[in-house]
Design a protein around this motif. Structure first.
Motif, PDB file in Angstrom:
ATOM      1  N   GLN A  24     105.355  73.902-104.136  1.00  0.00           N
ATOM      2  CA  GLN A  24     105.374  74.347-105.532  1.00  0.00           C
ATOM      3  C   GLN A  24     105.702  73.130-106.404  1.00  0.00           C
ATOM      4  N   ASN A  25     106.820  73.235-107.137  1.00  0.00           N
ATOM      5  CA  ASN A  25     107.191  72.065-107.934  1.00  0.00           C
ATOM      6  C   ASN A  25     108.455  71.392-107.396  1.00  0.00           C
ATOM      7  N   ARG A  26     108.702  71.554-106.104  1.00  0.00           N
ATOM      8  CA  ARG A  26     109.866  70.910-105.479  1.00  0.00           C
ATOM      9  C   ARG A  26     109.419  69.723-104.645  1.00  0.00           C
ATOM     10  N   ILE A  27     110.056  68.615-104.900  1.00  0.00           N
ATOM     11  CA  ILE A  27     109.734  67.376-104.174  1.00  0.00           C
ATOM     12  C   ILE A  27     110.947  66.991-103.328  1.00  0.00           C
ATOM     13  N   GLN A  28     110.711  66.770-102.055  1.00  0.00           N
ATOM     14  CA  GLN A  28     111.778  66.243-101.197  1.00  0.00           C
ATOM     15  C   GLN A  28     111.297  64.940-100.587  1.00  0.00           C
ATOM     16  N   ILE A  29     112.156  63.937-100.657  1.00  0.00           N
ATOM     17  CA  ILE A  29     111.787  62.647-100.080  1.00  0.00           C
ATOM     18  C   ILE A  29     112.830  62.253 -99.037  1.00  0.00           C
ATOM     19  N   GLU A  30     112.336  62.007 -97.827  1.00  0.00           N
ATOM     20  CA  GLU A  30     113.209  61.591 -96.720  1.00  0.00           C
ATOM     21  C   GLU A  30     113.058  60.092 -96.536  1.00  0.00           C
ATOM     22  N   PHE A  31     114.174  59.413 -96.599  1.00  0.00           N
ATOM     23  CA  PHE A  31     114.145  57.964 -96.369  1.00  0.00           C
ATOM     24  C   PHE A  31     114.749  57.691 -95.000  1.00  0.00           C
ATOM     25  N   GLN A  37     111.818  55.997 -89.398  1.00  0.00           N
ATOM     26  CA  GLN A  37     110.440  56.416 -89.630  1.00  0.00           C
ATOM     27  C   GLN A  37     109.712  55.280 -90.329  1.00  0.00           C
ATOM     28  N   ALA A  38     108.394  55.277 -90.204  1.00  0.00           N
ATOM     29  CA  ALA A  38     107.632  54.140 -90.704  1.00  0.00           C
ATOM     30  C   ALA A  38     107.772  53.973 -92.209  1.00  0.00           C
ATOM     31  N   ARG A  39     107.755  55.070 -92.928  1.00  0.00           N
ATOM     32  CA  ARG A  39     107.854  54.983 -94.390  1.00  0.00           C
ATOM     33  C   ARG A  39     108.451  56.291 -94.908  1.00  0.00           C
ATOM     34  N   PRO A  40     108.892  56.320 -96.128  1.00  0.00           N
ATOM     35  CA  PRO A  40     109.490  57.552 -96.643  1.00  0.00           C
ATOM     36  C   PRO A  40     108.508  58.723 -96.556  1.00  0.00           C
TER      37      PRO A  40
END
Lengths: 310, 143
Positions: free
Chosen positions: A275-282, A266-269
């Motif tokens: 809510q207050n949940r953060i998910q980051i896909e690299f 993918q081009a960038r993460p």
């Protein structure tokens, strides 16, 4: 808890005052900015540290960035890697090291110990623990790896998360003790040793178990730490021959790591917040061919030899 | 001489109180927001003035859930916010765009070194960051 607060602000006199006040007391700060002597440490450590003219306050933020050897070893365990004795350092040499070189080798032995323990090789792990204790005593750190604490770890050996928590705590205690006693140069070398051995081990395992392609994530992580290590050593290349040589080795290694073929799915993460949940896909993956592994190893080897030479 | 010492003592009180106030943030935030997550006792703390920020470099592992707890309140009663960057300084998230939350739970698809910047949108004051960790909810759901 041994960990103390450490302001990690970009260089600022205010944060420095704040962290000094925590232990120096307001009177000492006001009376001419005097600070008390750190607790007694072996004489040769001060001599060794004095060779380094480094504004540690600016660099402490980088000293805590690297994962502990145990975290890396448990990651290897998650990947169900085998145990290989050949690539590890010789624990019987521990008594020959001292000063800054000893600190770097302490990082190496800690990594080897964590790897042996994580792969349930308790006899080699004990041999490395002996080496660690031997070196740790030179820096007044032996209580951190006391027999009672090792017993506690052994009791938890089938609960990796608990082991990880305790070992991360002990490693953090070492970092904090070295910082509090003004031995940041030692800490820097210990972190270098741990980082170096983690990368060395990962590459060795990848050569033997090429199907474990997810281990390339470890290599990517170690690659992202190189610029921080370079900053730590660039600070005193004008004053220290050892730092100059380490900086040179790291620069060559970085150049090689930069040539690793990165596959971007993918081009960038991608960051998702709910809510207050953060998910980051690299999306980054690195494909390590045997040739590339060999190339990185050939750049890593001179640095490792420089550190472990007796 | 005693007057001089008295003046020095009085002058030393504000920073001492500031220090105590900063120290007090840690147990209060831990008790309020850490829940049953693991905490290795590490925290970061700074006193921010103007538009200053404080940075934390930290390796986050895939397969774990991390709880980021920014603590403190500025002189203008602003709450601290986080900017999360990857190791190449690409901004991944500014929590200010997501409203006011006492903590943030973070999970990554890959193990990464991240840079976390803590700041106050306005005012000055002490700020601290605690990081707890526990089993990944995503991984557990997949199991």
């Amino acid at each position: 808890m041994v960990f103390a607060a450490r302001a990690v602000k970009k260089p600022s006199k205010k944060s420095s005052l704040l962290s000094n006040l925590a232990w120096a007391g307001p009177f000492l700060v006001l009376l001419g900015g005097c600070t008390p002597s750190p607790p007694a440490t072996p004489r040769d450590l001060h001599q060794a540290d004095s060779a380094y003219v480094v504004p540690w306050e600016q660099f402490e933020v980088y000293l805590k960035a690297a994962p502990s050897p145990v975290q890396v070893a448990l990651w290897l365990r998650e990947e169900k890697v085998g145990f290989y004795r050949d690539p590890l350092h010789d624990p019987t040499l521990a008594g020959r090291y001292s000063g800054l070189q000893g600190a770097a080798n302490l990082g190496i032995y800690l990594t080897d110990m964590a790897y042996a323990h994580a792969t349930k090789q308790y006899q080699p792990a004990y041999e490395y623990l002996t080496a660690v204790n031997r070196l740790a005593s030179r820096y007044s750190l032996e209580d951190i790896f006391s027999p009672e604490r090792i017993k506690a770890l052994d009791a938890l050996q089938d609960r990796p998360d608990s082991v990880q928590r305790l070992m991360a705590q002990y490693y953090g205690e070492i970092q904090e003790r070295l910082t509090e006693t003004g031995q940041q140069a030692m800490l820097r070398h210990m972190i270098l040793g741990g980082w170096l051995e983690s990368l060395h081990l990962t590459l060795q395992i990848l050569e033997r178990e090429p199907q474990k392609s997810s281990l390339s994530d470890v290599v990517l992580l170690q690659k992202s730490l190189v610029p921080l290590l370079l900053k730590l050593y660039a600070a005193d290349t004008a004053h220290s021959e050892a730092s100059r040589r380490i900086f040179g080795h790291l620069s060559a290694l970085q150049a090689t790591l930069e040539t690793l073929p990165i596959q971007e799915s993918q081009a960038r993460p991608q960051t998702t917040v709910s809510q207050n949940r953060i998910q980051i896909e690299f999306g980054q993956k690195v494909k390590l061919t045997p040739d590339k592994i060999q190339e990185v190893r050939s750049q890593l080897l001179p640095l490792r030899n420089f550190i472990i030479q007796t | 001489m005693s007057r001089l010492l008295g003046l020095i003592f009085l002058a030393s009180l504000p920073p001492l109180f500031a220090q105590q106030r900063c120290k007090g943030l840690i147990p209060a935030c831990r008790d309020a927001y850490m829940g049953d997550l693991n905490w290795d006792g590490r925290y970061w703390r700074a006193e921010l003035f103007g538009s200053e920020t404080t940075e934390i470099y930290y390796t986050f592992f895939r397969g774990l859930k991390y709880r980021l707890i920014p603590c403190g309140r500025s002189s203008t009663q602003a709450t601290p916010h986080l900017r999360i960057y990857n190791a190449n300084r690409v901004l991944l998230l500014d929590t200010r765009t997501q409203g006011e939350k006492p903590f943030w739970d973070l999970e990554l698809s890959n193990t990464q070194l991240l840079i976390i910047e803590v700041y106050y949108p306005s005012g000055h004051g002490c700020v601290a960051l605690l990081i707890g960790h526990g089993p990944s909810e995503i991984a557990q759901a997949q199991d």
